[in-house]
Design an enzyme around this catalytic site. Structure first.
Site: not given
Length: 277
Positions: A40, A111, A147
């Site tokens: 990321e 995300k 993440c």
């Protein structure tokens, strides 16, 4: 499938970070990697304003990554930032995974779960995505997560329902007490939840102590590769590392047959509302 996990530490200059992507992709392709996974925020690390560096998927940064992937004849997954609509007077971006195909094509995942935790508020400047996303690599289905997504098992089981055998998790994990242990345990848990291989690739610990010790999630290294039985196949240290791994995706079906968590799921009953007199 042969995959490369590129644990790198990127700075605030997207052009310099692009050089890192090119070098590591070339090295991975020379080792026969069919998929190269970067962390990321590879485009630009956290801890600085992101709106000024954000670009669309047809912008120069993503276009350059697609050219790198095409030249190497491999698929590259890399974290970047794309523009989003402003909210409450604040400029915002999307925390995007760019998937650059060996044919030079570009697809993406935004995300879904934003890191509003441990005193950091990603949602102040980042707009959330909404769509679970899979891609095809070498005839196999690969799921995408980023993440903080790793804390949410429903996303991983949804990706498995969509056919994912491998789920990649680029990350820039925040440092702090217990965070390394949580990262490892969560990767193992998500592999078990979804009966998939999980390749969780983090930013390495930054060389600059001031950056590493800041409140921004700038990375702790410790990338992990976990098989669908929850076993650690590989675990890296804190510093930069490029590992190439042969992943046995036949173990996915073996785990699904043996453990049965996907087949044995039952939806929780709807909760009745509280009735008051």
């Amino acid at each position: 499938m042969r995959i490369a996990m590129a644990q790198v530490s990127t700075g605030t200059d997207p052009h310099a970070n692009l050089d890192i992507v090119a070098a590591r992709t070339r090295q991975a392709a020379e080792s026969g990697a069919e998929l190269v996974v970067f962390p990321e925020a590879t485009m630009c690390r956290f801890g600085v304003p992101l709106a000024p560096v954000a670009e669309p998927l047809d912008g120069p940064w993503a276009t350059a990554v697609c050219a790198i992937a095409a030249e190497a004849a491999t698929t590259v997954v890399v974290g970047m930032f794309t523009p989003a609509d402003a909210a409450n007077g604040r400029a915002r971006v999307r925390n995007t995974l760019l998937v650059a195909g060996p044919d030079g094509s570009a697809t993406s995942y935004d995300k879904i779960h934003l890191y509003d935790a441990y005193g950091f508020r990603e949602s102040d400047t980042v707009a959330a995505g909404s769509a679970p996303t899979t891609i095809s690599v070498a005839g196999h289905t690969v799921g995408l997560a980023t993440c903080y997504d790793i804390r949410f098992p429903e996303l991983f089981t949804a990706l498995a329902d969509d056919g994912a055998e491998l789920i990649v998790v680029p990350a820039s994990w925040g440092a702090g007490p217990g965070k390394r242990r949580q990262w490892r345990v969560l990767a193992q848990a998500r592999a078990l939840d979804s009966s998939t291989v999980v390749a969780a690739v983090g930013q390495a610990v930054p060389d600059d102590p001031a950056v590493a010790e800041s409140s921004a999630p700038t990375g702790i290294g410790n990338s992990v590769l976990v098989d669908p039985f929850g076993e650690l196949v590989a675990e890296y240290g804190e510093h930069e590392n490029l590992g190439v791994h042969d992943v046995d995706l036949e173990r996915v079906e073996a785990a699904r047959s043996a453990i049965g968590v996907l087949a044995n799921r039952r939806l929780a009953p709807a909760r009745a509302g509280v009735v008051t007199a």
